[in-house]
Scaffold this motif. Structure first.
Motif, PDB file in Angstrom:
ATOM      1  N   ALA A   1       0.826  -1.204   0.000  1.00  0.00           N
ATOM      2  CA  ALA A   1       0.000   0.000   0.000  1.00  0.00           C
ATOM      3  C   ALA A   1       0.862   1.256   0.000  1.00  0.00           C
ATOM      4  O   ALA A   1       0.484   2.278  -0.588  1.00  0.00           O
ATOM      5  N   ALA A   2       2.043   1.158   0.622  1.00  0.00           N
ATOM      6  CA  ALA A   2       2.901   2.343   0.710  1.00  0.00           C
ATOM      7  C   ALA A   2       3.803   2.521  -0.504  1.00  0.00           C
ATOM      8  O   ALA A   2       4.047   3.646  -0.949  1.00  0.00           O
ATOM      9  N   GLY A   3       4.310   1.413  -1.057  1.00  0.00           N
ATOM     10  CA  GLY A   3       5.302   1.546  -2.126  1.00  0.00           C
ATOM     11  C   GLY A   3       5.010   0.803  -3.404  1.00  0.00           C
ATOM     12  O   GLY A   3       5.838   0.815  -4.328  1.00  0.00           O
ATOM     13  N   GLY A   4       3.891   0.131  -3.488  1.00  0.00           N
ATOM     14  CA  GLY A   4       3.545  -0.570  -4.711  1.00  0.00           C
ATOM     15  C   GLY A   4       4.326  -1.870  -4.882  1.00  0.00           C
ATOM     16  O   GLY A   4       4.850  -2.448  -3.917  1.00  0.00           O
ATOM     17  N   VAL A   5       4.423  -2.332  -6.124  1.00  0.00           N
ATOM     18  CA  VAL A   5       5.061  -3.616  -6.421  1.00  0.00           C
ATOM     19  C   VAL A   5       6.525  -3.620  -6.013  1.00  0.00           C
ATOM     20  O   VAL A   5       7.043  -4.622  -5.504  1.00  0.00           O
TER      21      VAL A   5
END
Length: 351
Positions: free
Chosen positions: A60-64
């Motif tokens: 949720a904070a940094g993506g993949v």
């Protein structure tokens, strides 16, 4: 979650080479995106709630990118660049006193490193002291002209003409093992005796049609100009009379005797093109001979010369039933440039 993120996560979960940890993190995020709770995902994947919450929050904070492992420092290096350079120089410029080449063990003893360290250095720099290959550069003064002539026939054959690569595979031995061969079984390869009995020899005269891959072949017990002339008669008979014949040959003495010269004068449609010395690789029929050896001769067992000749005729008929030409891709300039680079490497060694 964007469609691109979902496609990436699904690829990580299905690829066989994806690390197990990364595949698990991708599975966590995919299930959470489908509406599953942390506890439900943890129970299905046999993980703790804390682990599921950790990777859900990171995504949720940094993506993949947040699911990937961060670089780790690892243990400090114990082998310096100077030590690596010393091993490479010793490998390239010296030999042990009791051998002609270094082994992993002898280099490890000489350098004070472990065998594993020496192996990693050699692998990183592409060094293989245990291997050797052969080569022979042509000394033909007409090398460039002959290469351009023959490659020109391959890439741009003349109209109303047939290009044939011809040569002899001489002294083919009819070999029979001294004891019966033990056939292959599950868990056991085929086994045969190392010694054999000789039952005579034969010679195969062959001409490969560059355009179609079809081979004109003839077997003779002897290998002289007389047999070669008979083979030329066979070629003359099988090639339509309205076509010229461009015959690519090596520099064997049999191909240049007065008998052959007189035959050529009586058959003006035949044009001979000789390969450069020590350059059999440019004659495509040699590649066909290699296939014959691999598929029929190397592991064959023949109790007589006639049995050997029958096996060769069978292979020839099977090949001609579905012939496939070899595809020549290198231009004459590419070949000449490659030879020039190789000759330069040899000259730089100082020998």
């Amino acid at each position: 979650m964007t469609p691109e993120d979902r496609a990436t996560l699904e690829r990580w979960t299905t690829r066989r080479k994806t690390a197990h940890g990364l595949a698990t993190r991708a599975e966590i995020v995919l299930r959470c995106s489908d509406g599953c709770s942390n506890s439900q995902v943890a129970r299905e994947l046999r993980l703790t709630n804390a682990t599921v919450g950790k990777w859900r929050s990171r995504f949720a904070a940094g993506g993949v990118a947040a699911l990937l492992d961060e670089p780790r420092s690892g243990a400090p290096r114990r082998i310096t660049d100077e030590q690596v350079e010393a091993v490479i120089i010793k490998t390239l410029e010296s030999t042990p006193r009791d051998a002609t080449q270094w082994s992993v063990r002898s280099m490890a003893a000489a350098s004070g490193m472990t065998r594993q360290s020496v192996h990693r250095i050699w692998k990183a720099f592409g060094l293989q002291p245990h291997r050797t290959e052969t080569f022979k550069l042509s000394t033909d003064p007409q090398l460039i002209e002959k290469v351009r002539d023959i490659v020109g026939l391959y890439l741009n054959p003349p109209e109303r003409a047939l290009v044939l690569c011809a040569d002899e595979k001489s002294q083919i031995q009819a070999l029979d093992r001294t004891q019966p061969t033990l056939p292959m079984r599950p868990g056991q390869v085929e086994r045969r005796t190392y010694d054999y009995k000789r039952h005579g020899t034969t010679s195969l005269f062959a001409a490969l049609d560059v355009a179609t891959g079809r081979v004109i072949g003839e077997l003779h017990r002897r290998h002289r100009a007389t047999e070669f002339r008979q083979f030329l008669d066979r070629v003359d008979t099988e090639v339509p009379a309205d076509l010229d014949v461009h015959l690519i040959l090596d520099n064997y003495t049999t191909h240049k005797t007065p008998l052959i010269q007189r035959w050529l004068l009586r058959h003006p449609r035949f044009n001979l093109h000789f390969t450069p010395t020590y350059s059999s690789w440019i004659n495509q029929v040699e590649r066909w001979f290699a296939e014959l050896t691999q598929k029929q001769l190397r592991r064959g067992s023949h109790r007589s010369t006639r049995a050997l000749e029958n096996a060769i005729r069978l292979y020839l008929n099977e090949h001609n039933a579905n012939p496939k030409p070899f595809v020549w891709v290198k231009s004459a300039d590419d070949i000449i440039d490659s030879i020039a680079r190789f000759a330069l490497r040899i000259s730089e060694t100082g020998h």
